[in-house]
Design an enzyme around this catalytic site. Structure first.
Site, PDB file in Angstrom:
ATOM      1  N   SER A 113      93.797  95.379  19.404  1.00  0.00           N
ATOM      2  CA  SER A 113      92.544  96.052  19.752  1.00  0.00           C
ATOM      3  C   SER A 113      91.351  95.427  19.026  1.00  0.00           C
ATOM      4  O   SER A 113      90.960  94.306  19.323  1.00  0.00           O
ATOM      5  CB  SER A 113      92.683  97.547  19.451  1.00  0.00           C
ATOM      6  OG  SER A 113      91.680  98.291  20.078  1.00  0.00           O
ATOM      7  N   ASP A 126      86.330  81.911  20.188  1.00  0.00           N
ATOM      8  CA  ASP A 126      85.412  81.478  21.242  1.00  0.00           C
ATOM      9  C   ASP A 126      84.197  80.751  20.679  1.00  0.00           C
ATOM     10  O   ASP A 126      83.704  79.792  21.286  1.00  0.00           O
ATOM     11  CB  ASP A 126      84.950  82.686  22.072  1.00  0.00           C
ATOM     12  CG  ASP A 126      86.075  83.253  22.929  1.00  0.00           C
ATOM     13  OD1 ASP A 126      87.045  82.528  23.180  1.00  0.00           O
ATOM     14  OD2 ASP A 126      85.973  84.432  23.334  1.00  0.00           O
ATOM     15  N   LYS A 166      96.506  94.597  23.394  1.00  0.00           N
ATOM     16  CA  LYS A 166      95.956  95.901  23.803  1.00  0.00           C
ATOM     17  C   LYS A 166      94.466  95.718  24.068  1.00  0.00           C
ATOM     18  O   LYS A 166      93.653  95.705  23.170  1.00  0.00           O
ATOM     19  CB  LYS A 166      96.196  96.936  22.705  1.00  0.00           C
ATOM     20  CG  LYS A 166      95.441  98.250  22.849  1.00  0.00           C
ATOM     21  CD  LYS A 166      95.909  99.073  24.039  1.00  0.00           C
ATOM     22  CE  LYS A 166      95.431 100.522  23.954  1.00  0.00           C
ATOM     23  NZ  LYS A 166      93.995 100.716  24.010  1.00  0.00           N
TER      24      LYS A 166
END
Length: 703
Positions: free
Chosen positions: A465, A476, A490
Site C-alpha cells: 500500500s 519512477d 495492494k
C-alpha cells in the site's frame, strides 16, 4: 485453496441461539432489503463495473458451494446436480430480495454437516483403535481437482482417510496414544456445538460474501455483529501479541506481524504459520483450537500486559501437519515509539576505505491525527521523524542512505506523499483513479530542500500500500535503487457503506504510479532482486482469488534525477558475484529451493513408517543446508537440528518482567547480522563508487 468444510472451520462468524436439529434457517425482511441494497452498491460503485448477470450468477453459485464445501467432503454429486437449477436464477432473485436459493443450499449443507460430525464422533475411540498404520495408502493434499462423491460410501472413504491423517499427525506430534481419541472428540464436539449455533446472519454473510468477493477480495459484507467487532474481523489486528491473523481452512493462520510488536520482537512466529493450540502462562494446558472461530482464538490469545501466552503452531515451511512448534510470547501493547522510524549506521568496507551508510527503518506510515487536530506542534508522524533522523545522519557524515520498508504494510497515504517529498525537489507522487474514472493526483506541490545523496530502498513481499506508493515514486523519478523482493501488490482503496443490516466495504478506487503503472497485483518490482522465502502463491495480492488486475493509465510528466540504466547492469553483476560466495545468501537460496520442493508434495503417506521417513528426509535436507552454511562460515557442523534448537533455548531464557533496557540489550546480543540490509548497503556503495569513477573519467576526457 480448497478446504474441508471451510465455513464450518473458519467462518462461524456469529453465535446465535442454538437451533433445534430440525429447524430450517430463514432470512428476514431486513435481510431482504439489505441484499437489494448490496447488489445495487456493487453494480453502481465498485471499481470493476461488473453487472450481476447470468455469468456472474453462475460464478456466484460455484463460489458459494466452494465456500461451504471446498474439499468436497459433505455434498454428493446428486446434491450438486440439484443445485444446478439455481445457476442462472440468482441474478434475477437477489435484486428482488429473494434468497431462497442460498438458504436452501445452506440448509442442505447444515444437515449434511451435522449428520457427519455426529457420525464421526459416535464411535471415535473404536474407530481410532482399529486404525492400521502399516497399510500403504495416501491422503490427498490437493483437493482442487477432486470430483464430487458419487454417494455416501465414497464420502465415508474420504472421511476415513481424513480422520486417519489427523490421528497420525497427533501420534507424530508426540501426543500420547490414550489422549488422541479424547482430543479429537473434544474438537468435533466443539465444532458440532458451533454448527448448532448457526443463525440467519451467518448464512447471509456467507452467501453475500460469495458474491462480493467475485468483484475483488477486499470487497466484503460485514454483519451487524461483525461490524461491531471491526478491529477483530476487518483489520484482524490482535492486541496482546501484535499479529494480524486470518482464517484458512480449519486453522488460524498468521497473515503478518505488526512491526515491533511482541511477536515480531520475540522472533519465532512467522507469516503463514498455522496456530493449532493456545496455552496460558508458562505451564498452562495447551488448548486445541483447530476448527475454532477466528474471534474465539483471538479471545484466547489476548490477555493482560506482561502475561505469557504459548502458541502451538505448524510452521509455514512444513507441508505436513505433523510438525509442531511451541512459541512463548509475553503479551504487550505495541508502543508508538517502537513503531516509529529508527536509524543506524552501517560501516561498509570499500577497498582500503570504509564508507558510512545510514539506515532508516520505517515499520509503518503513521501520523498522530488527534494531536495534529489539537494543534500540537510536536505531533508524531513518519515524515517528521524521518526528517529529524535524516538530519542526524547527515551530521554524522553518511555517504548514502538506505530506507528499509520491509514488512511495512502501509498506513497513511498522506505520509507516503510527504515522505517522498523529502527526497525530491517537487512533483506528483501518486495517482488515484475512482470508479467514475476521474483521476486525482497528489504529491509535493512546492519546491523545497531535499536529501539528494545516494539512496537505496529495501522492500519485501510484505511491503504494501503506502510503502508501494513511496517505493514506486522513488523508482519512477529514478531517485534511488529499489532492492529486495517484489512487493505485496495492494493497490486498491476501500470505503465503508452502511446498509439496512450491517456494512459493505467496497473497492472504489485504484492507486497508480506517476509512470501510469498500477501498484495493484504486480506490486513494485525491484531493480535488483534479493532471495526471498515468501511463497508468492500464499502471500501477496496475486495469491488472492479475483484480485483486480494490473493495468495502466496515462503517465504524469516528471523529472528523472538519474539514468540508472547506465549503472544497474554493472551493480547487478557485482551483487551476483558477491552473493555466490556469501554463505548467508547461498543458505537463503537453498532454503527457497527446499521450500519449493516441499510444496510439490500433493499427498501424504498414511503408513506411519513411510510418514516418519518423509519427515526425517526433510529434516536431513534442512540439516544439510544449515551445515553447508556453517562450514562456509568456519563454524562446527551440527549432528542434528535439535542441537541448534537446544542452544537457542539455553540462550533465550528471558525474564518476562525484565526491564525494557535489558530486553533491548538481549535482542541486540541475540540478533545475527541482517544479511539483506548489509547487501542493500553494498549496493549503495557500488552505485556511489561507479558514479564517482564515471565522473572522474568524464573530467579526464574534458581535460
Amino acid at each position: 485453496m480448497a478446504a474441508i468444510g471451510r465455513i464450518l472451520f473458519l467462518a462461524l462468524l456469529c453465535c446465535g441461539l442454538a437451533l433445534p436439529a430440525s429447524a430450517k434457517i430463514e432470512y428476514s425482511d431486513s435481510q431482504r432489503d439489505t441484499i437489494i441494497e448490496l447488489v445495487e452498491q456493487l453494480e453502481q460503485r465498485h471499481y470493476s463495473k461488473l453487472e450481476y448477470d447470468d455469468t456472474l450468477s453462475s460464478q456466484h453459485l460455484d463460489a458459494y458451494i466452494d465456500s461451504l464445501d471446498g474439499s468436497k467432503m459433505f455434498f454428493t454429486a446428486a446434491d450438486i446436480e440439484e443445485f444446478q437449477q439455481y445457476r442462472e436464477m440468482m441474478d434475477d432473485q437477489l435484486p428482488e430480495g429473494n434468497m431462497d436459493a442460498g438458504y436452501a443450499i445452506f440448509n442442505r449443507f447444515h444437515e449434511r454437516l451435522r449428520t457427519r460430525l455426529e457420525g464421526v464422533n459416535a464411535n471415535l475411540a473404536e474407530t481410532v483403535a482399529a486404525m492400521d498404520f502399516t497399510v500403504d495408502e495416501y491422503y490427498d493434499l490437493d483437493t482442487d481437482e477432486r470430483q464430487w462423491a458419487r454417494d455416501q460410501g465414497e464420502l465415508d472413504e474420504r472421511w476415513r482417510k481424513h480422520l486417519k491423517n489427523q490421528v497420525l499427525s497427533l501420534r507424530l506430534a508426540d501426543k500420547p496414544a490414550d489422549e488422541i481419541p479424547e482430543t479429537l472428540s473434544r474438537r468435533y464436539r466443539s465444532q458440532l456445538k458451533r454448527v448448532e449455533q448457526y443463525n440467519s446472519q451467518d448464512v447471509f454473510q456467507i452467501y453475500a460474501n460469495a458474491l462480493t468477493e467475485l468483484y475483488d477480495p477486499h470487497t466484503n459484507y460485514f454483519s451487524p455483529r461483525r461490524s461491531e467487532n471491526f478491529n477483530i474481523n476487518m483489520s484482524l489486528s490482535l492486541e496482546g501479541i501484535g499479529a494480524v491473523l486470518q482464517a484458512e481452512d480449519e486453522y488460524t493462520k498468521v497473515a503478518r506481524l505488526v512491526p515491533k510488536g511482541p511477536a515480531d520482537k520475540q522472533g519465532e512466529l512467522q507469516p503463514s504459520d498455522r496456530i493449532v493450540g493456545v496455552g496460558q502462562g508458562d505451564d498452562g494446558e495447551i488448548e486445541d483450537v483447530i476448527g475454532w472461530r477466528l474471534d474465539e482464538v483471538v479471545q484466547l490469545i489476548r490477555g493482560p500486559k506482561d502475561s505469557t501466552v504459548r502458541l502451538q503452531v505448524i510452521p509455514a515451511k512444513s507441508k505436513t501437519t505433523d510438525e509442531r512448534k511451541l512459541i512463548t510470547i509475553v503479551r504487550n501493547k505495541v508502543k508508538l515509539e517502537e513503531q516509529s522510524a529508527q536509524k543506524e549506521v552501517l560501516e561498509i568496507p570499500n577497498g582500503e576505505d570504509t564508507l558510512k551508510v545510514g539506515v532508516i527503518d520505517i515499520p509503518a506510515f503513521y501520523i498522530d491525527f488527534e494531536a495534529m487536530r489539537r494543534g500540537d506542534k510536536d505531533y508524531k508522524s513518519t515524515t517528521r521523524d524521518v526528517k529529524k533522523l535524516l538530519q542526524e545522519l547527515q551530521e554524522e557524515e553518511i555517504d548514502g542512505l538506505v530506507v528499509d520498508l520491509r514488512n511495512n504494510g502501509g498506513g497513511s497515504l498522506q505520509e507516503a506523499n510527504e515522505l517522498t517529498g523529502l527526497f525530491i525537489e517537487y512533483g506528483p507522487t501518486v495517482q488515484i483513479r475512482h470508479s467514475s474514472r476521474r483521476v486525482w493526483r497528489d504529491g509535493k506541490r512546492l519546491k523545497s530542500d531535499y536529501y539528494d545523496g545516494p539512496l537505496v530502498v529495501l522492500i519485501n513481499r510484505l511491503s504494501a500500500s503506502a510503502s508501494e506508493i513511496f517505493a514506486g515514486a522513488i523508482q519512477d523519478y529514478e531517485r534511488g535503487i529499489i532492492v529486495g523482493d517484489r512487493s505485496f501488490g495492494k493497490g486498491t482503496v476501500q470505503t465503508l457503506t452502511p446498509l439496512t443490516e450491517g456494512q459493505l466495504k467496497i473497492t472504489e478506487s485504484k492507486f497508480y504510479r506517476i509512470s501510469g503503472d498500477s501498484t495493484q497485483h504486480r506490486g513494485v518490482v525491484p531493480d535488483l532482486a534479493f532471495p526471498s522465502l515468501f511463497d508468492t502463491e500464499q502471500i501477496g495480492e496475486s495469491a488472492l482469488d479475483h484480485a483486480l488486475n494490473w493495468d495502466q493509465i496515462n503517465s504524469v510528466r516528471h523529472r528523472r534525477y538519474d539514468d540508472l540504466s547506465t549503472v544497474l547492469p554493472h551493480i547487478t553483476g557485482l551483487f551476483e558475484e558477491r552473493s555466490h560466495s556469501n554463505p548467508d545468501f547461498v543458505y537463503l537460496e537453498d532454503q527457497i529451493a527446499l521450500a519449493a520442493e516441499t510444496r510439490e508434495l500433493d499427498r501424504l503417506p498414511l503408513n506411519e513408517e513411510k510418514r516418519l521417513a518423509l519427515r526425517e528426509s526433510q529434516k536431513q535436507k534442512a540439516l544439510a543446508i544449515e551445515n553447508k552454511r556453517r562450514v562456509a562460515r568456519g563454524e562446527e557442523p551440527l549432528a542434528s537440528l535439535d542441537e541448534e534448537d537446544e542452544a537457542s533455548d539455553d540462550d533465550e531464557e528471558v525474564d518476562s518482567v525484565a526491564s525494557a533496557d535489558t530486553e533491548a540489550q538481549n535482542d541486540a546480543d541475540d540478533e545475527e547480522p541482517d544479511v539483506l540490509l548489509t547487501e542493500a548497503g553494498n549496493v549503495l556503495v557500488d552505485a556511489l563508487v561507479l558514479k564517482q569513477q564515471r565522473y572522474a573519467a568524464n573530467v579526464r576526457e574534458k581535460d
